[in-house]
Enzyme design. Structure first.
Site, short mmCIF file in Angstrom:
data_model
loop_
_atom_site.label_atom_id
_atom_site.label_comp_id
_atom_site.label_asym_id
_atom_site.label_seq_id
_atom_site.Cartn_x
_atom_site.Cartn_y
_atom_site.Cartn_z
N SER A 216 0.85 -1.19 0.00
CA SER A 216 0.00 0.00 0.00
C SER A 216 0.89 1.25 0.00
O SER A 216 1.78 1.34 -0.84
CB SER A 216 -0.93 -0.08 1.23
OG SER A 216 -2.05 0.76 1.07
N ASP B 120 -9.57 -5.56 -3.90
CA ASP B 120 -9.01 -4.53 -3.03
C ASP B 120 -9.90 -3.27 -3.10
O ASP B 120 -10.11 -2.71 -4.19
CB ASP B 120 -7.60 -4.22 -3.54
CG ASP B 120 -6.83 -3.25 -2.67
OD1 ASP B 120 -7.46 -2.33 -2.11
OD2 ASP B 120 -5.60 -3.41 -2.59
N HIS C 91 -7.17 -6.06 0.42
CA HIS C 91 -6.02 -5.23 0.76
C HIS C 91 -5.34 -5.68 2.06
O HIS C 91 -4.40 -5.04 2.52
CB HIS C 91 -6.52 -3.78 0.92
CG HIS C 91 -5.47 -2.72 0.81
ND1 HIS C 91 -4.89 -2.34 -0.37
CD2 HIS C 91 -4.86 -1.95 1.75
CE1 HIS C 91 -4.00 -1.38 -0.16
NE2 HIS C 91 -3.96 -1.12 1.13
#
Lengths: 259, 259
Positions: free
Chosen positions: B159, B203, B236
Site C-alpha cells: 500500500s 481490493d 487489501h
C-alpha cells in the site's frame, strides 16, 4: 450484540461478519446465538480451496485472553490447511457480554477464560464451553456447511486451549483423532492416535504452570503414545506457534486422511 | 518516550525492546533516537539462523496506520526469510510523539502516514521518512549488526509502503535491487532488476487510488521490466500479503544472491 434472554431451542442462523481470501481458500467469520452459552458467539473458519465435499475439520482452541481471531491473524496455519485440504475452526474462548459480576476482573477467570469445561457453580452456569465445543459447534457446522464432514475431526490448541484440546480428546477418543490432560490420560484404555506437544523451553509459564513432564510420565505409565518436543529458545507466543504449526497440521492430517 | 529536543550528531545506542525466537531465527525490536526525525523511533528486524555474516537486508515498508509490528506479527514472512538467509527490517511509518497540531486527525496524514518522503512544509519538517529509510536506518543497522551487509539490500512493501518501496528503489537503483512510482519510472534509464507487484482484484482501494495499470503502462513505455499479477478475490489485508509473501521474498532473494 450479546443477550441474556432465553436461548432458542435450535441453533440460530449464522450471521456472516467477514470473508477474506487467503491461500486460495477463505477465512470466514460468523456470529450466532449459542443455545448452550445463552449469548451471541463468534467463530472463525478457514475453508481450503478443495475438496468441495467431505472436508475434515481441525478445531483450534486458543489460550487465555484470545478471541476467535488471534489464531486466524497470527498463526499462518491457513497455508498448511490449504495444502492438506483441511478446514480450520477457531471458536472464541468463553461466553461474552453476559455482564456477570466480576467476569472481567482477571485475565485467567471469566471472560476470555472458559477453559473448555462446564462450570459447576450456579453463578457461572453460562460457562459451558465443553458442551459448546463438543456438541453445539459441530452441529452448527454440519447444519450450515455441507462441504464439511464433522465426523472427520481432530483438535489442537495452545496454552489453556492446548490443555482444552487434550481433555476434549481424551473424553471423546471415538470422536476426535487427537490429544489430553495428566489426570485423564491415566484412565484411558486406548489412545487412537499419538499426541503431539511442542513446548518452548523459554516459555515463562513452563516452570510453574505447564508441567509437560507430568503429562509425559502419565502417558508412559499407561502406554499412551506421546511425542513431546522441547524447543530451545522458544517462548509462549504466536511466533512459537507459527514456527511449528505446519508440523501439527501435518500430524493431524495423517490421521484425518485415514478416516 | 519521544522528544523534540535537538537530535544528537551520531546515532544513539539501540535499546532492545524484545527478542522472540521464530523459525530458528529471532524477531528483535529496538528503539533509538532518530537524528533525522528528531524523535524516538522503533524498528523490528528478523535475523535468520544463518549465515552469521554477510547477511543481505530486505526492507519492508508498511502501509497507512501501521507500526513496525504489523508485518512481523501478521505476514508470516520469517519462514521464507529463514529459508533464504535474508534479514527482514521493518521500520515504523512516521515520526511519533512530536505533538504537531493535527498530526493524528486523519488516518492518511501525519502520524502513521509518513509516505516515505521528505516533507517540504516547515510545519512538517520532522516528516523526513525518505532520509530516515535511505540514509539513517541503514547506517544504524551497519553500526550495530556486524552480521549484516547493508550494501546487499532490497526493498518491498504494501500500500503506502509498496509505493514507498517503488520510489525509494527508483531513486536509488544503485543501492537497492528492487522496485517504483508511475512518474519516476518514466525518467529511468535502466532498472537493474524486475519489479514484482501483486494486486488483489477485490481490493477496496483499487478502483480509485492504486492505479497499477498506469504504472504498468509507464513501465512499458520505458521498457522497464515489470511483473504485475492481478489476484482474483484478494483484498487489501494482511491475509493477502501472507498469501504471496513467499513469492516476493524468493523474487528478491534471486537478486540478492547474485550481489
Amino acid at each position: 450484540m450479546a443477550t441474556t434472554s432465553p436461548a432458542p431451542a435450535t441453533a440460530a442462523a449464522l450471521e456472516k461478519l467477514s470473508s477474506t481470501k487467503m491461500f486460495d481458500g477463505h477465512n470466514l467469520r460468523f456470529r450466532h446465538q449459542s443455545a448452550t452459552l445463552g449469548c451471541a458467539m463468534t467463530f472463525s473458519i478457514y475453508l481450503p480451496p478443495s475438496p468441495a465435499s467431505n472436508l475434515p475439520v481441525l478445531y483450534w482452541l486458543s489460550g487465555l485472553t484470545c478471541t476467535d481471531e488471534n489464531f486466524i491473524i497470527k498463526s499462518g496455519a491457513q497455508r498448511a490447511a490449504a495444502a492438506h485440504g483441511i478446514a480450520l475452526v477457531a471458536p472464541d474462548t468463553s461466553p461474552r457480554g453476559l455482564n456477570i459480576e466480576g467476569e472481567a476482573d482477571s485475565y485467567d477467570f471469566g471472560v476470555g477464560a472458559g477453559f473448555y469445561l462446564n462450570a459447576t457453580n450456579e453463578k457461572w452456569k453460562n460457562w459451558r464451553m465443553y458442551d459448546y465445543i463438543v456438541k453445539e459447534l459441530p452441529k452448527v457446522l454440519s447444519d450450515n456447511f455441507e462441504q464439511l464432514n464433522t465426523s472427520r475431526a481432530s483438535i489442537f490448541g495452545h496454552s489453556m486451549g492446548g490443555h482444552g484440546a487434550l481433555t476434549v480428546y481424551l473424553k471423546n477418543t471415538d470422536k476426535y483423532k487427537e490429544y489430553d490432560a495428566t489426570c485423564l490420560i491415566r484412565k484411558i484404555k486406548e489412545v487412537s492416535a499419538p499426541i503431539l506437544i511442542d513446548q518452548g523451553e523459554d516459555d515463562n509459564f513452563l516452570g510453574e504452570q505447564l508441567l509437560p513432564r507430568n503429562f509425559e510420565e502419565a502417558c508412559r505409565a499407561v502406554g499412551a503414545p506421546l511425542i513431546l518436543r522441547m524447543q530451545p529458545g522458544y517462548d509462549h507466543s504466536y511466533f512459537f506457534i507459527a514456527t511449528f504449526i505446519d508440523d501439527h497440521i501435518a500430524h493431524h492430517a495423517q490421521f484425518l486422511k485415514s478416516t
